[in-house]
Write an enzyme that holds these catalytic residues in place. Structure first.
Site, mmCIF file in Angstrom:
data_model
loop_
_atom_site.group_PDB
_atom_site.id
_atom_site.type_symbol
_atom_site.label_atom_id
_atom_site.label_comp_id
_atom_site.label_asym_id
_atom_site.label_seq_id
_atom_site.Cartn_x
_atom_site.Cartn_y
_atom_site.Cartn_z
ATOM 1 N N CYS A 196 0.804 -1.220 0.000
ATOM 2 C CA CYS A 196 0.000 0.000 0.000
ATOM 3 C C CYS A 196 0.844 1.281 0.000
ATOM 4 C CB CYS A 196 -0.987 0.040 1.163
ATOM 5 S SG CYS A 196 -2.150 -1.337 1.143
ATOM 6 N N GLY A 197 0.264 2.330 -0.516
ATOM 7 C CA GLY A 197 0.902 3.634 -0.537
ATOM 8 C C GLY A 197 -0.044 4.695 -0.024
#
Length: 297
Positions: free
Chosen positions: A2-3
């Site tokens: 995830c970012g």
């Protein structure tokens, strides 16, 4: 993996650029989360409540909203964007509108509610999601975004971040909580409702509950260090604020930049490199278990 990205503008002159700046930051985080993406924008106020609704397609959603207005007698201001529509309703009518949707339109989701906040999210590459909703054309004081790589659940729009369980409150998360099922049951007894089994929605609900009980955003985040078990980086938005918290181990990457004009967050520095004035910014890694918060009134 995830970012996460976030941008809080101190300088109101930059507000017309918020969407374009956040869009570029979000796209840069594609490799950290190519499955789905979402973002929250804090834009202009309304006198009532903005309900961001999501349907299976634009035509179905428009038909449901037309039926809703006929049934309730409320003529609402509407701002459609692809599969989402922001519906502005009188504050006193929110409960009635939600009840009608739950009874008559179970396929329509209420993604968010607030005076300023709008949330948009869909399955797909971050650039595609941003383009579908014209994120680059949006303005506002602050916004947060998330690109998801689903490792513990299905790739669905409902699983995409941000999650919101309170008015003008939302949260994005990189990490994993181990006690979210128990905490979900506890919060359900306190009157909170959850649309998914996602641990991030529980974290959002926890902050909503703590602030409903009188805690400030900073106090709610501080108590989460004790009550939430796992590893996490949170970026949180409220009507006037923006906050960041990493767990005591801080195993998830995070970097921040601050200038006189803005505060920015990215899971990696490359998400920040195209921001104006970044060369002169104070760039730092947020410390573990420390609440960072900014407010604008």
């Amino acid at each position: 993996m995830c970012g996460i990205v976030g941008l809080f503008l101190k300088n109101s002159k930059l507000e017309p650029q918020l969407g374009s700046l956040l869009s570029a930051m979000l796209e840069t985080m594609t490799e950290r989360g190519p499955d789905s993406a979402g973002f929250a924008i804090y834009g202009s106020d309304v006198l009532g409540v903005k309900l961001t609704l999501r349907g299976p397609d634009p035509a179905t959603l428009a038909g449901v909203i037309s039926d809703l207005e006929t049934a309730t007698g409320h003529s609402c201001q509407k701002s459609p964007r692809d599969t989402h529509t922001v519906l502005s309703v009188p504050a006193g009518a929110e409960a009635e509108v939600r009840a009608w949707l739950a009874a008559k339109a179970p396929g329509i989701d209420v993604v968010s509610a607030g005076q300023r906040m709008e949330i948009y999210k869909e399955v797909g590459l971050p650039a595609s999601v941003a383009e579908r909703f014209d994120l680059a054309g949006m303005s506002g004081s602050h916004g947060i975004g998330h690109t998801r790589m689903a490792t513990e659940s299905a790739v669905t729009t409902n699983g995409a971040h941000p999650f919101s369980t309170g008015l003008d409150e939302c949260l994005v998360h990189n990490g994993s909580l181990s006690n979210h099922n128990d905490l979900r049951r506890r919060l359900s007894r306190e009157g909170l409702t959850f649309a998914t089994r996602n641990d991030t929605e529980v974290a959002a609900g926890y902050l909503t509950w703590r602030m409903r009980e009188g805690a400030s955003l900073g106090q709610a985040l501080q108590s989460s260090l004790t009550d939430l078990d796992g590893f996490f980086t949170f970026v949180v938005g409220t009507r006037t604020g923006f906050a960041v918290l990493r767990d005591p181990i801080a195993c998830k990457p995070a970097v921040m930049a601050e200038t006189d004009d803005y505060v920015a967050f990215g899971s990696e520095y490359r998400a920040l490199v195209d921001l104006p004035g970044i060369a002169a910014a104070r760039v730092f890694e947020p410390e573990p278990a420390k609440v960072y918060a900014w407010e604008r009134h």
